[in-house]
Design a protein around this motif. Structure first.
Motif, PDB file in Angstrom:
ATOM      1  N   LEU A 118       0.829  -1.214   0.000  1.00 17.16           N
ATOM      2  CA  LEU A 118       0.000   0.000   0.000  1.00 17.16           C
ATOM      3  C   LEU A 118       0.856   1.253   0.000  1.00 17.16           C
ATOM      4  CD1 LEU A 118      -2.782  -1.040   2.538  1.00 17.16           C
ATOM      5  CD2 LEU A 118      -2.890  -1.040   0.045  1.00 17.16           C
ATOM      6  N   GLU A 119       1.856   1.288   0.897  1.00 17.26           N
ATOM      7  CA  GLU A 119       2.719   2.469   0.959  1.00 17.26           C
ATOM      8  C   GLU A 119       3.998   2.142   1.695  1.00 17.26           C
ATOM      9  OE1 GLU A 119       1.554   5.582   3.803  1.00 17.26           O
ATOM     10  OE2 GLU A 119      -0.159   4.299   4.280  1.00 17.26           O
ATOM     11  N   LYS A 120       4.992   3.024   1.515  1.00 16.13           N
ATOM     12  CA  LYS A 120       6.254   2.905   2.230  1.00 16.13           C
ATOM     13  C   LYS A 120       6.119   3.696   3.527  1.00 16.13           C
ATOM     14  CE  LYS A 120      11.203   3.383   1.583  1.00 16.13           C
ATOM     15  NZ  LYS A 120      12.267   3.687   0.635  1.00 16.13           N
ATOM     16  N   VAL A 121       6.465   3.059   4.637  1.00 19.26           N
ATOM     17  CA  VAL A 121       6.376   3.704   5.946  1.00 19.26           C
ATOM     18  C   VAL A 121       7.787   3.777   6.501  1.00 19.26           C
ATOM     19  CG1 VAL A 121       5.358   3.596   8.242  1.00 19.26           C
ATOM     20  CG2 VAL A 121       4.128   2.636   6.288  1.00 19.26           C
ATOM     21  N   GLY A 122       8.405   4.908   6.463  1.00 23.05           N
ATOM     22  CA  GLY A 122       9.789   5.034   6.934  1.00 23.05           C
ATOM     23  C   GLY A 122      10.759   4.539   5.873  1.00 23.05           C
ATOM     24  N   LYS A 123      12.031   4.320   6.304  1.00 20.07           N
ATOM     25  CA  LYS A 123      13.063   3.910   5.357  1.00 20.07           C
ATOM     26  C   LYS A 123      12.956   2.441   4.957  1.00 20.07           C
ATOM     27  CE  LYS A 123      16.804   7.039   6.620  1.00 20.07           C
ATOM     28  NZ  LYS A 123      18.170   7.110   7.151  1.00 20.07           N
TER      29      LYS A 123
END
Length: 161
Positions: A57-62
């Motif tokens: 769904l999405e990138k959360v943090g590095k």
């Protein structure tokens, strides 16, 4: 201390990969850390190491990604470290074709033989046992089984006409 850290870093760095996933990509999730949370049928060596295909769904943090998980495993948090993810590469052979199974009123499924593919005689110490290779309904030729000829003749006499 710094010298020891640098040496260890030089050993570890060649094995590292910078992996990134885009939103919408399908991934597998490694389930080894979650064995106590989820049971997927088998235990031990035969248990699946990865499950999926889940959409990113999405990138959360590095190094973390949020996934769209199934409702059946909603007890797990849906954010995973990149080291627990593997990219799913689409392959049509991964999709299993299922056939319709005929169930009786009491929800019992009965296997029916279609034809006899082969015959052989199994030699034991003091007797010979005639066997037949039987192709079963809703199964492939690779799944045919060797059965005792006498038992099959009693149960399914029409096969031997």
């Amino acid at each position: 201390m710094k010298q020891a850290q640098d040496r260890q870093k030089s050993y570890a760095d060649p094995k590292r990969k910078n992996i990134e996933f885009q939103a919408g990509v399908k991934v597998f999730v490694k389930i080894t850390p979650y064995k106590k949370v989820m049971r997927f049928g088998r235990k031990g060596k035969l248990a699946p190491r990865y499950i999926g295909q889940f959409e990113v769904l999405e990138k959360v943090g590095k190094m973390a990604y949020k996934l769209a998980l199934l409702v059946s495993i909603d007890r797990i948090h849906n954010v995973f470290h990149v080291s627990l993810l593997r990219k799913y590469i689409h392959d049509p052979s991964h999709i299993l074709q299922t056939e319709e199974v005929e169930l009786k009123d009491d929800l019992i499924y009965e296997e029916c033989p279609v034809q006899i593919l082969d015959r052989k005689i199994k030699e034991l110490r003091n007797k010979n046992v005639p066997l037949v290779k039987v192709l079963w309904r809703n199964h492939n030729v690779e799944e045919a089984t060797w059965e005792v000829k006498q038992n099959m003749k009693e149960k399914y006499p029409d096969l031997f006409n």
